[in-house]
Scaffold this active site. Structure first.
Site, PDB file in Angstrom:
ATOM      1  N   ASP A  77     -32.287 -67.464  -6.953  1.00 21.25           N
ATOM      2  CA  ASP A  77     -31.456 -68.529  -6.378  1.00 21.25           C
ATOM      3  C   ASP A  77     -32.111 -69.893  -6.600  1.00 21.25           C
ATOM      4  OD1 ASP A  77     -29.673 -66.532  -5.125  1.00 21.25           O
ATOM      5  OD2 ASP A  77     -31.470 -66.085  -3.966  1.00 21.25           O
TER       6      ASP A  77
ATOM      7  N   HIS B  98     -30.769 -63.871   0.848  1.00 20.96           N
ATOM      8  CA  HIS B  98     -30.347 -63.804  -0.555  1.00 20.96           C
ATOM      9  C   HIS B  98     -28.919 -63.252  -0.565  1.00 20.96           C
ATOM     10  CE1 HIS B  98     -30.017 -62.943  -4.759  1.00 20.96           C
ATOM     11  NE2 HIS B  98     -29.790 -61.673  -4.489  1.00 20.96           N
TER      12      HIS B  98
HETATM   13  P1  NAD Z   1     -29.256 -50.607 -11.407  1.00 21.92           P
HETATM   14  O1  NAD Z   1     -28.228 -49.832 -10.653  1.00 21.92           O
HETATM   15  O2  NAD Z   1     -29.134 -50.843 -12.867  1.00 21.92           O
HETATM   16  O3  NAD Z   1     -30.676 -49.891 -11.184  1.00 21.92           O
HETATM   17  C1  NAD Z   1     -31.143 -49.495  -9.947  1.00 21.92           C
HETATM   18  C2  NAD Z   1     -31.988 -48.263 -10.157  1.00 21.92           C
HETATM   19  O4  NAD Z   1     -32.664 -47.978  -8.944  1.00 21.92           O
HETATM   20  C3  NAD Z   1     -31.166 -47.027 -10.518  1.00 21.92           C
HETATM   21  O5  NAD Z   1     -31.639 -46.470 -11.721  1.00 21.92           O
HETATM   22  C4  NAD Z   1     -31.398 -46.101  -9.327  1.00 21.92           C
HETATM   23  O6  NAD Z   1     -31.446 -44.726  -9.695  1.00 21.92           O
HETATM   24  C5  NAD Z   1     -32.740 -46.580  -8.820  1.00 21.92           C
HETATM   25  N1  NAD Z   1     -33.035 -46.264  -7.420  1.00 21.92           N
HETATM   26  C6  NAD Z   1     -32.198 -46.247  -6.360  1.00 21.92           C
HETATM   27  N2  NAD Z   1     -32.866 -45.903  -5.249  1.00 21.92           N
HETATM   28  C7  NAD Z   1     -34.164 -45.726  -5.607  1.00 21.92           C
HETATM   29  C8  NAD Z   1     -35.330 -45.338  -4.908  1.00 21.92           C
HETATM   30  N3  NAD Z   1     -35.310 -45.099  -3.588  1.00 21.92           N
HETATM   31  N4  NAD Z   1     -36.493 -45.243  -5.591  1.00 21.92           N
HETATM   32  C9  NAD Z   1     -36.521 -45.492  -6.912  1.00 21.92           C
HETATM   33  N5  NAD Z   1     -35.443 -45.834  -7.635  1.00 21.92           N
HETATM   34  C10 NAD Z   1     -34.267 -45.955  -6.988  1.00 21.92           C
HETATM   35  O7  NAD Z   1     -29.427 -51.964 -10.611  1.00 21.92           O
HETATM   36  P2  NAD Z   1     -30.130 -53.308 -11.117  1.00 21.92           P
HETATM   37  O8  NAD Z   1     -29.129 -54.184 -11.729  1.00 21.92           O
HETATM   38  O9  NAD Z   1     -31.363 -52.946 -11.875  1.00 21.92           O
HETATM   39  O10 NAD Z   1     -30.517 -53.960  -9.724  1.00 21.92           O
HETATM   40  C11 NAD Z   1     -31.498 -53.367  -8.906  1.00 21.92           C
HETATM   41  C12 NAD Z   1     -31.415 -53.937  -7.507  1.00 21.92           C
HETATM   42  O11 NAD Z   1     -31.830 -55.292  -7.531  1.00 21.92           O
HETATM   43  C13 NAD Z   1     -29.991 -53.944  -6.918  1.00 21.92           C
HETATM   44  O12 NAD Z   1     -30.075 -53.638  -5.544  1.00 21.92           O
HETATM   45  C14 NAD Z   1     -29.559 -55.372  -7.106  1.00 21.92           C
HETATM   46  O13 NAD Z   1     -28.569 -55.739  -6.167  1.00 21.92           O
HETATM   47  C15 NAD Z   1     -30.860 -56.078  -6.853  1.00 21.92           C
HETATM   48  N6  NAD Z   1     -30.939 -57.446  -7.395  1.00 21.92           N
HETATM   49  C16 NAD Z   1     -31.510 -58.375  -6.596  1.00 21.92           C
HETATM   50  C17 NAD Z   1     -31.634 -59.675  -7.046  1.00 21.92           C
HETATM   51  C18 NAD Z   1     -32.270 -60.730  -6.179  1.00 21.92           C
HETATM   52  O14 NAD Z   1     -32.245 -61.899  -6.583  1.00 21.92           O
HETATM   53  N7  NAD Z   1     -32.845 -60.424  -5.033  1.00 21.92           N
HETATM   54  C19 NAD Z   1     -31.158 -60.024  -8.318  1.00 21.92           C
HETATM   55  C20 NAD Z   1     -30.601 -59.013  -9.121  1.00 21.92           C
HETATM   56  C21 NAD Z   1     -30.518 -57.719  -8.648  1.00 21.92           C
END
Ligand code: NAD
Length: 328
Positions: free
Chosen positions: A159, A187
């Protein structure tokens, strides 16, 4: 070469991790003389995909990559870890309410907190990325009672970077000229990207931009809703920019912050001087001493306008906390 540090990344088969892992171990964050032992964690049904990620990491032949370990087990994931980047989280499924998502992901962050408490190194530092990242961070922190609270942070850096880019574009300057950008609160779309305290070329951003209405409306809304705009345009959520923000966050923690500047991270609100209730993980202006510690910057002036914005995002975080009260 120094002796290796251990860095754990969860969600290793996901799209953010794919943008993160390679740059995390190539020397650009921890230094060209700092080997990294990487532990990557996935849920059992996707852990086999990590074999492919591991092969690609090996094929980069990074001199700074010491070892790669893959696991589907929380205790092994954090064993001896100096840094834990908690990226893994389940997305919202069909028909699932926000509270269901909070509870489902919250349970996994509770378990990860337990495991961090048990197996991580004494100097462990935790960055929560998986959403809702502020509240997930709060849950993990509460379940790792032996880890000092100031070791936990959640990611608001994407952000901040979005806000810096918007301000630079509007002012017709380079991003490097924009400093002192704080994201207050959650966030989420209630965050307050603080343009009043931001500076452009050392001057207050509102003076340089000279268009208060653009700042109050277009700027804030663009930053708050940027994630949705990327999904609409790209068909999938931001990944490379999110990974880049995680790297910026860690880099800011391990390097001393320039005098007078700050960066944005969500940290424990306990004892903050801004009237935010204790017991939240909240986006604040932050600084680092260069040793990995992130601390809150005091004395930043908040106008009544800003305080009104903080109230909105505070209410949302209090609501999230009450939705997961049984996990705290
Ligand atoms: P994605 O769905 O491509 O990947 C997430 C992965 O996490 C999946 O492969 C899933 O199997 C795995 N996973 C789920 N629970 C787990 C656990 N307990 N232990 C280990 N692995 C686990 O998602 P993404 O696009 O890579 O995003 C990941 C996360 O980051 C999402 O929650 C997304 O909302 C968040 N995100 C946050 C920000 C931020 O600025 N804070 C920015 C982008 C994404």
């Amino acid at each position: 070469m120094k002796s290796p540090i251990t860095v754990s990344v969860t969600g290793g088969a996901g799209q953010v991790a794919y943008g993160l892992l390679f740059r995390l171990v190539n020397g650009e964050v921890f230094g060209a003389d700092q080997p990294v032992s990487l532990i990557i964690k996935e849920v059992p049904q996707f852990v086999s995909k990590l074999e492919g990620v591991k092969m690609e990491l090996e094929d980069c032949a990074f001199p700074t990559l010491h070892t790669v370990t893959i696991t589907d087990n929380d205790e092994d994931a954090f064993r001896g870890a100096n840094w834990a980047l908690l990226v893994g989280a389940a997305p919202r499924g069909p028909g699932m309410e926000r509270k269901d998502l909070l509870t489902m992901n919250g349970a996994s962050f509770r378990d990860q907190g337990h495991a961090i408490n048990k197996t991580a190194a004494d100097d462990i530092r935790i960055v929560v990325v998986g959403n809702p990242c502020n509240t997930n961070c709060l849950i993990a922190m509460r379940h790792a009672p032996d880890v000092p609270r100031d070791r936990f942070s959640a990611l608001t850096r994407l952000d901040q970077n979005r806000a810096m880019a918007q301000l630079a574009q509007k002012a017709g300057v380079q991003v490097a000229d924009v400093t002192n950008v704080a994201i207050w609160g959650n966030h989420s779309s209630t965050q307050y990207p603080d343009f009043e305290n931001a500076r452009i070329g050392g001057k207050p951003a509102p003076d340089v931009i000279g268009d208060r209405s653009w700042l109050e409306n277009t700027f804030i809304e663009t930053v708050q809703k940027r994630g949705a705009a990327i999904i609409a345009a790209r068909g999938t959520s931001s990944a490379a920019s999110a990974a880049n923000a995680v790297l910026d966050h860690v880099r800011s923690a391990v390097n001393k912050t320039k005098s007078g500047d700050w960066f944005s991270a969500a940290i424990s609100s306990d004892g903050n001087p801004y009237g935010v209730p204790d017991g939240l993980i909240y986006g604040f202006p932050c600084r680092s001493d260069g040793k990995g510690d992130i601390s809150l910057v005091e004395g930043v002036e908040l106008t009544d306008y800003a305080k009104g914005k903080l109230d909105i995002t505070t209410q949302e975080l209090l609501g999230e906390r009450s939705d997961v009260s049984e996990l705290l």
